[in-house]
Structures are given as structure tokens and as C-alpha cells.
Design an enzyme around this catalytic site. Structure first.
Site, mmCIF file in Angstrom:
data_model
loop_
_atom_site.group_PDB
_atom_site.id
_atom_site.type_symbol
_atom_site.label_atom_id
_atom_site.label_comp_id
_atom_site.label_asym_id
_atom_site.label_seq_id
_atom_site.Cartn_x
_atom_site.Cartn_y
_atom_site.Cartn_z
ATOM 1 N N GLY A 168 7.564 1.093 2.918
ATOM 2 C CA GLY A 168 8.344 1.326 1.663
ATOM 3 C C GLY A 168 8.061 1.270 0.475
ATOM 4 C CB SER A 169 4.533 1.223 -1.129
ATOM 5 O OG SER A 169 4.555 2.588 -1.879
ATOM 6 N N PRO A 196 0.697 -1.244 0.006
ATOM 7 C CG PRO A 196 -0.245 -1.071 2.476
ATOM 8 C CD PRO A 196 0.745 -2.046 0.604
ATOM 9 C CG ASP A 219 12.269 3.769 4.008
ATOM 10 O OD1 ASP A 219 12.477 3.259 5.695
ATOM 11 O OD2 ASP A 219 10.930 3.857 4.413
HETATM 12 C C1 MEV Z 1 10.113 6.495 7.038
HETATM 13 O O1 MEV Z 1 9.807 4.459 6.807
HETATM 14 C C2 MEV Z 1 11.192 6.003 8.497
HETATM 15 C C3 MEV Z 1 11.424 7.706 8.657
HETATM 16 O O2 MEV Z 1 12.396 6.919 9.811
HETATM 17 C C4 MEV Z 1 11.738 8.109 8.038
HETATM 18 C C5 MEV Z 1 13.655 7.698 7.166
HETATM 19 O O3 MEV Z 1 14.632 7.035 8.778
HETATM 20 O O4 MEV Z 1 13.829 7.947 6.886
HETATM 21 C C6 MEV Z 1 10.330 8.090 9.227
#
Ligand code: MEV
Length: 320
Positions: free
Chosen positions: A108-109, A102, A155
Site C-alpha cells: 500500500g505504498s 517498499p 487500500d
Molecule cells: C491491492 O492491495 C488489492 C487488490 O485487491 C486491488 C484492490 O482492491 O483495489 C488487488
């Protein structure tokens, strides 16, 4: 003369963040894991149209690569590979992207779609050197910068390596340590159904950090400390402790203002139904939350409670 592969296909998984989102942007450690059963898939096939097309039916897109703006994430992924491969003109191909992950839901799409395009195109160009986890991660990181200005790198790393990782953003090189779990961790992942922009959430945290640096540094420190303790608990197979630490982490994420009424409702419902711990996962403000459960019976109980509390989608993933 490049020998092109006629049909190339690659995929990348979704991800969850077990500990340390947001604080990881500020150099604190974090733990993330792939969710392999939901994936983004890219295929590259020869096209007789003398053009390169990017087609994403789920996103309602069918575009000529050259017509897309610089800040288009899918196009950026393709141009990055072509650039590193030394091509100024794209090959005559159709790059088709599908995704089961989603969008804007903390799974992590964006990173998975980029990683799948990068791998499939590198495969098409017969460039194994561009298909290593390290290369795919590095190029995906460049795409992530479009999604938000200051990605930590977690990510792109977890979707490219497709392994549970301990991650610390640092220079000159991030610390990336794949790890094994001593006892399986069974997570119920539930979607609030609320779509949320990582860019906005990360930007809001940055603004608040700039306004109240001491307060936010302390919050980030606590999240980092929780991640450290969690790593030991995971290593020791202390599942109950891992759960308790997840709930603690959620409380700090609330203080960071990245939770939401919908996320809190699902976290509370999971805990009341007996989950060992629960927290939001990813950028927050919407998207998915995780509940840690001990066994299948608890999984059923927690899933039912999450459904009753309004979860729009529920899946289970086991880390072993
Ligand atoms: C997003 O999946 C994770 C965050 O910590 C952003 C990032 O690490 O770049 C919110």
C-alpha cells in the site's frame, strides 16, 4: 484570508491484506490491517521561492507542482486537496515525502504516500474537515485510480483509518467495519524482492474474468466465503483456523494467476517451517507474502526459513 500552518507533518501506515484481495474488486468481502511500524511521511513547509515544490528524495524527485502531468500520483494528491479547499493556485510550500514502505510490493505504498500528502496539506491549510479519516480515504481513493483503474477502495480505507477492517465494495457506500481480534495474530511479512504493478495484475484478472466469467466468479465466491469464515475465526480467537484459511486463500489466488514462483517458494518455505498458514498479500505477482505464526519461537523458525528461501526483507507485525 487563510491562516497557514508554517510546518505541517502527517503520516500513514503500510498495509497487509489478510483475506480477499482481487475478489474484493468484484464485491466480495475482504480483511485488511495496517502495518504501523512502516510509514509514509509528508511534511509541508513554507517556501520563499514563490512556488510549490514536491520533493521525494527516495523517488529521486524534485519538481514544481505545476510542471507535473495530470497522471502523476503525488501531484494528484496535492491538487485534490487544493481543489476541495477552493484554491486554484498552490501556496508557496515545499511538500516533502519520505517512505519506509517498499514500492510496488503489495504493502500500500501508493495509498500511504497519497494519504500522508493529503493530511499534511490539509493541516497546512488549516482544514480539519479535510483531515477526517473519511475525507482522507475518499481523496486517496481518487489518487488510487491512477495506480489502477478499478480500485476496490480497501487500500485507501485501511491506510486512512489505520485500523483492521472488514471491507465490502458496494454502492452507494462501501461497508467498512473496524474489528477487534480475540487472540493476537502474529504475522511474518516477507518480501520476494520482485516489484509488481497492481495495475497489471488487476488488469490481467479482469481480462480473464471477462473471458471466463463463470470460472472466475466461482473463484471470487470462494475467496469471499473464506473471508467470512476467517472473520468468525478471528472473532473466536481460533488462530489455527485463521492460518488454515490463509493457505486456502493462497490456493485460490494461484488459480487467479496472481501468485508467482517466488511467492509460492516463500509460502511453501513458511509452511514447511511450521507456520500456521501463509499466503501472498496484495496484488501479487511479486511483492510480499504473510505467514501466521503462533509465538516467538515459531516466528524465528519461519523467518530463518524465509530468509533461506530468498526473502529480501522480513518484518513481524502483531494484530491485537
Ligand atoms: C491491492 O492491495 C488489492 C487488490 O485487491 C486491488 C484492490 O482492491 O483495489 C488487488
Amino acid at each position: 484570508m487563510i491562516e497557514f500552518n508554517p510546518v505541517s507533518e502527517a503520516s500513514a501506515p503500510g498495509k497487509i491484506i489478510l483475506f480477499g484481495e482481487h475478489a474484493v474488486v468484484y464485491g466480495r468481502p475482504a480483511i485488511a490491517a495496517p502495518v504501523s511500524q512502516i510509514r509514509a511521511i509528508a511534511t509541508v513547509t513554507h517556501s520563499s521561492s514563490n512556488n510549490c515544490y514536491l520533493v521525494a528524495p527516495d523517488l529521486n524527485r524534485h519538481d514544481r507542482l505545476q510542471d507535473l502531468p495530470d497522471d502523476d500520483a503525488l501531484a494528484r494528491a496535492a491538487w485534490l486537496v487544493l481543489g476541495v479547499a477552493g484554491l486554484t493556485q498552490p501556496p508557496d510550500v515545499t511538500i516533502r515525502v519520505r517512505s519506509q514502505i517498499p514500492i510496488a510490493s503489495g504493502m500500500g505504498s501508493g495509498a500511504a504516500i497519497a494519504a500522508a500528502i493529503i493530511r499534511a496539506l490539509a493541516q497546512h491549510l488549516n482544514r480539519p474537515d479535510l483531515q477526517t479519516n473519511e475525507q482522507v480515504s475518499a481523496l486517496t481513493y481518487e489518487v488510487e485510480k491512477i495506480h489502477h483503474g478499478t480500485p476496490s477502495g480497501i487500500d485507501n480505507t485501511v491506510v486512512a483509518y489505520e485500523q483492521p477492517i472488514w471491507f465490502v465494495r458496494q454502492s452507494p457506500k462501501n461497508l467498512i467495519e473496524p474489528f477487534k481480534v480475540a487472540a493476537p495474530l502474529r504475522f511474518v511479512v516477507a518480501d520476494t524482492g520482485v516489484r509488481s504493478s497492481t495495475k497489471v495484475a488487476v488488469g490481467d484478472v479482469r481480462r480473464q474474468y471477462n473471458q471466463q466469467p463463470a470460472k472466475f466468479a466461482r473463484i471470487f465466491d470462494e475467496c469471499g466465503r473464506i473471508a467470512q469464515v476467517a472473520r468468525q475465526a478471528i472473532k473466536a480467537g481460533n488462530v489455527e483456523k485463521v492460518g488454515q484459511l490463509m493457505t486456502d486463500n493462497h490456493a485460490w489466488l494461484q488459480k487467479m494467476t496472481v501468485s508467482s514462483p517466488e511467492l509460492d517458494k516463500l509460502v511453501d518455505a513458511a509452511l514447511q517451517a511450521g507456520a500456521l498458514g501463509a499466503k501472498l498479500s496484495g496484488a501479487g505477482r511479486g511483492g510480499n507474502m504473510l505467514a501466521l505464526v503462533a509465538d516467538e519461537a515459531m516466528e524465528r523458525q519461519v523467518s530463518t526459513a524465509l530468509q533461506q528461501a530468498g526473502a529480501t526483507n522480513i518484518l513481524t507485525t502483531i494484530l491485537k
